[in-house]
Design a protein around this motif. Structure first.
Motif, PDB file in Angstrom:
ATOM      1  N   LYS A  14       5.633   2.519   7.709  1.00 13.64           N
ATOM      2  CA  LYS A  14       4.541   3.485   7.692  1.00 13.64           C
ATOM      3  C   LYS A  14       5.032   4.879   7.315  1.00 13.64           C
ATOM      4  CE  LYS A  14       1.616   1.160  11.101  1.00 13.64           C
ATOM      5  NZ  LYS A  14       0.924   1.293  12.408  1.00 13.64           N
ATOM      6  N   GLN A  15       6.151   5.267   7.849  1.00 16.31           N
ATOM      7  CA  GLN A  15       6.626   6.634   7.641  1.00 16.31           C
ATOM      8  C   GLN A  15       8.153   6.659   7.649  1.00 16.31           C
ATOM      9  OE1 GLN A  15       4.717   9.538   7.328  1.00 16.31           O
ATOM     10  NE2 GLN A  15       6.583  10.688   6.999  1.00 16.31           N
TER      11      GLN A  15
ATOM     12  N   ASN B 273       0.197  10.502   2.406  1.00 17.05           N
ATOM     13  CA  ASN B 273       0.743  11.099   3.626  1.00 17.05           C
ATOM     14  C   ASN B 273       2.255  11.217   3.569  1.00 17.05           C
ATOM     15  OD1 ASN B 273      -1.721  11.473   4.912  1.00 17.05           O
ATOM     16  ND2 ASN B 273      -1.727   9.404   5.778  1.00 17.05           N
ATOM     17  N   SER B 274       2.910  10.226   3.006  1.00 21.12           N
ATOM     18  CA  SER B 274       4.374  10.224   2.944  1.00 21.12           C
ATOM     19  C   SER B 274       4.804  10.371   1.496  1.00 21.12           C
ATOM     20  CB  SER B 274       4.934   8.933   3.546  1.00 21.12           C
ATOM     21  OG  SER B 274       4.528   8.799   4.887  1.00 21.12           O
TER      22      SER B 274
ATOM     23  N   ASP C 230       7.791  15.617   7.959  1.00 17.43           N
ATOM     24  CA  ASP C 230       8.464  15.393   9.242  1.00 17.43           C
ATOM     25  C   ASP C 230       8.476  16.669  10.078  1.00 17.43           C
ATOM     26  OD1 ASP C 230      10.476  12.652   8.853  1.00 17.43           O
ATOM     27  OD2 ASP C 230       9.468  13.537   7.132  1.00 17.43           O
TER      28      ASP C 230
END
Length: 748
Positions: A70-71, A231-232, A412
């Protein structure tokens, strides 16, 4: 009376009993370990809380990007909790590592004004090269496209109906209508889709040179769902233009007064508020780019390179590259700019609470200097782990505050939760009638907390033993308010309350506090002193009412190496002159009496031994005037010319020396004395004047008489003419008969 200790400064607290003397403030229990032990305290009785750090979340750093995750993690730890003692710093380490193959989202934002006609033709053919360049960086790349010109109102665009529909030259058949900003293509990894959309675009036009690029960038930043930012991913906006930009305030030229609201206003892929809202300011744009982790690359022509280099100083994590005249080098430019952006890691913070300081110390090959606002590591390759030592200090007690630490342009974050360790954790006896408190109270951190009916430092006073009025009177200063309204009168002694910030009032009548001193640069005592009872006590090397100045006399030194010519005092490296003397160094006194007049009597007695001070000249004048007799003046100074008591003119020069009443006088040896008057001339003149006046008076009288006679004669003549005479004989009149004979006559 209940007592509770709070640690407002990084000082240990003593929990021992019998430490304070009768009447001594309990605040003396808080001091340095050395001072407490010097006064006889045992080390085990000194409470000195330490800082604590708890790592609540620390996922390991990722090596490479995995679509199934996911991340990816590039910053560690992700969440920590700090419990700080005020004034005591705590340092922890933050790790960062750039992930191999981290996704990239690139939004190509192009100026479609008429001057970019040749560039558009080349960009239509660059899709393949752009995707190839991004794939050399990552396997997960997406590209979007948007276009802008300017607001479609005067004076930016010709508002003639035909010109709005076709703002280009008449010979240009492929020309689209004027527009502000239009979103053309959302993020896609399909090369053909990018090529199809860009090929369908045509050039447009406007009137003035600056364009609406800030409008376009703002919408691209805040309309994340429409643009398609992931998002990433590393988010890039590539702005290509050959002109400057309009910014906040320029909208007034078109009567647009509503400020930019930093919200998304894209409908049907068009910015609908272009003609209703002003352009955003550079500060607004920088804030939204940073908030949304977007890094801009300005691909501009050489003529506006300097303008955009200045802009990058105001927008964090931005780069400038110079386009060729036809934009053929844009792909190479983007690759170089991305390399510079991605290899520079800047760590900073958001939402930092008040009274909390943070210092970043980079630990890497290309480390920048330690700083309070950010830490920088440059030339960081992919996969290399770098570190930042973060030092956090709380100046006062705080409760449950937090802030975030993050690398600019990266999603982050590290969340830091703060609380303070301000309460002393004492091991108190449980006896509620402790002997230390005379059996009428319990001990809390070495201080008595008295039971009801007992008061005093050691609960030694009972309300029934003394007259309450007398006890309370001893807590009033000048028959005023009891303990100045800042404390309680306990056993005839003020026990002061704490202030809102947690510090204590102090003084015999609680008249003092340490929070209401003068401020400088919004800091109490300028941060260079201690506030004590409303007055700043400056640290060594500082002075001023707010400790705002470094101790220095450099700005007060005169040419003769004196301070303010001894006519003032040097404060804050500036002369404070005595009354009348002028800044900057108290050289002249415009409001003082003229020394030519005030020093005349001394000049007369010193130079010519005459005048009022003749008998005591040395006593009255020698201390204030140093004099010299000369035949003529050689040095230009204040010239004086005054008349002495003998009526003579004295000429002298005055130079004011160091001090208020200290002069050097240069006196001309010769006085100008007027000659005595001539008695004969005065008498002769007086007689002549009297005679002349007498003659003039006689002539005047004669003239008046003559004029009167003439008047009377003329009156007589007039009356004579008016008289009438009758011709007749008087019957009474007889003519006289006279016979005369000559006695000698014989008749012969």
């Amino acid at each position: 009376m209940r007592w509770r200790s709070y640690l407002l400064l990084p000082l240990p607290h003593l929990q021992a009993q019998n430490f304070t003397k009768a009447g001594e403030q309990e605040a003396v229990r808080c001091d340095t370990k050395a001072q407490l032990m010097k006064r006889g305290c045992k080390r085990e009785e000194i409470i000195s809380p330490e800082n604590t750090l708890v790592i609540e979340k620390a996922d390991p750093l990722s090596v490479s990007f995995d679509k199934q995750l996911k991340q990816p993690v590039q910053l560690s730890p992700q969440k920590i909790s700090l419990r700080l003692r005020p004034g005591l710093p705590k340092t922890f380490r933050v790790s960062f590592k750039r992930v191999q193959g981290y996704p990239v989202d690139l939004y190509y934002l192009m100026d479609l004004s008429y001057s970019m006609k040749d560039d558009l033709a080349n960009v239509k053919e660059l899709g393949k090269d752009l995707f190839a360049a991004l794939k050399s960086i990552t396997n997960s790349a997406q590209i979007g496209f948007g276009a802008f010109v300017d607001k479609t109102v005067l004076p930016y665009t010709n508002t003639n109906k035909e010109k709005l529909l076709k703002p280009c030259d008449e010979n240009d058949q492929q020309c689209q209508a004027a527009f502000g900003y239009r979103h053309v293509l959302s993020m896609t990894s399909e090369e053909e889709q990018f090529k199809t959309k860009v090929t369908a675009e045509f050039i447009s036009g406007n009137l003035d040179s600056p364009e609406g690029s800030l409008d376009a960038m703002m919408q691209a930043a805040v309309c994340g769902e429409i643009i398609g930012w992931r998002n990433s991913s590393t988010r890039l906006i590539v702005l290509t233009t050959d002109a400057g930009f309009h910014m906040a305030g320029d909208g007034k030229l078109a009567g647009i007064l509503e400020p930019n609201d930093e919200q998304c206003h894209i409908e049907s892929n068009v910015y609908t508020k272009s003609n209703e809202m002003d352009y955003p300011s550079v500060g607004q744009l920088a804030m939204q780019l940073e908030k949304n982790n977007i890094q801009p690359i300005f691909a501009v022509t050489e003529n506006v390179e300097d303008v955009y280099k200045q802009l990058t100083k105001l927008i964090p994590k931005s780069e400038v590259g110079v386009l060729s005249s036809d934009s053929k080098n844009v792909v190479q430019l983007i690759k170089e700019a991305y390399k510079r952006l991605s290899s520079k890691v800047t760590v900073t913070h958001d939402n930092l609470p008040e009274h909390v300081n943070v210092v970043y110390t980079p630990n890497c090959k290309g480390a920048g200097p330690a700083g309070e606002s950010e830490g920088i590591c440059d030339n960081v390759p992919v996969g290399e782990e770098i570190y930042f030592d973060v030092t956090v200090t709380a100046d006062t007690c705080i409760e449950d505050k937090s802030f975030t630490i993050r690398p600019l342009g990266i999603k982050d974050t590290l969340t830091v939760t703060l609380s303070s360790n301000c309460e002393c954790e004492c091991q108190d006896p449980q006896d509620i009638s402790h002997p230390h408190c005379n059996g009428t109270g319990r001990v809390i951190c070495g201080i008595c907390s008295c039971s009801e009916g007992s008061i005093g430092q050691f609960c030694e006073c009972s309300i029934g033993e003394k007259d309450e009025i007398t006890l309370r009177a001893s807590c009033q200063r000048d028959n005023g308010t009891e303990c100045e309204g800042r404390g309680d009168c306990v056993c005839g002694r003020c026990q002061c309350h704490t202030t809102e910030s947690g510090s204590s009032y102090h003084g015999d009548f609680c008249e003092c506090d340490d929070e209401h001193c003068e401020k400088f640069q919004n800091k109490l005592c300028g941060g260079n002193g201690k506030c004590n009872c409303g007055r700043c006590e400056c640290f060594s090397g500082y002075e001023g009412s707010a400790c705002q100045c470094k101790v220095s006399e450099e700005g007060c030194r005169t040419l003769n190496n004196t301070v303010c010519y001894d006519r003032g005092t040097c404060k804050c490296n500036r002369c404070e002159c005595k009354e009348g003397y002028q800044h900057p160094r108290c050289h002249k006194c415009l409001g003082c009496p003229d020394p030519c007049q005030t020093k005349l009597n001394c000049i007369e007695c010193l130079g010519f031994e005459s005048g009022p001070f003749k008998k005591n000249c040395s006593v009255a004048c020698s201390k204030s005037i140093y004099h010299e007799m000369v035949d003529q003046f050689t040095v230009q100074s204040k010239k004086c010319q005054q008349k002495d008591t003998e009526g003579c003119w004295i000429r002298f020069n005055l130079d004011q020396l160091v001090g208020e009443d200290h002069y050097k006088a240069t006196i001309l040896k010769h006085r100008d004395c007027p000659k005595p008057p001539s008695v004969i001339a005065i008498i002769g003149g007086s007689i002549a004047s009297v005679a002349l006046i007498g003659i003039l008076l006689l002539m005047l009288i004669k003239l008046l008489i003559y004029m009167k006679d003439i008047k009377e004669f003329r009156k007589f003549e007039n009356e004579k003419k008016k008289s009438k005479w009758a011709e007749a004989d008087n019957p009474l009149f007889q003519t006289a008969t006279t016979t005369v004979s000559n006695p000698t006559f014989t008749g012969e």
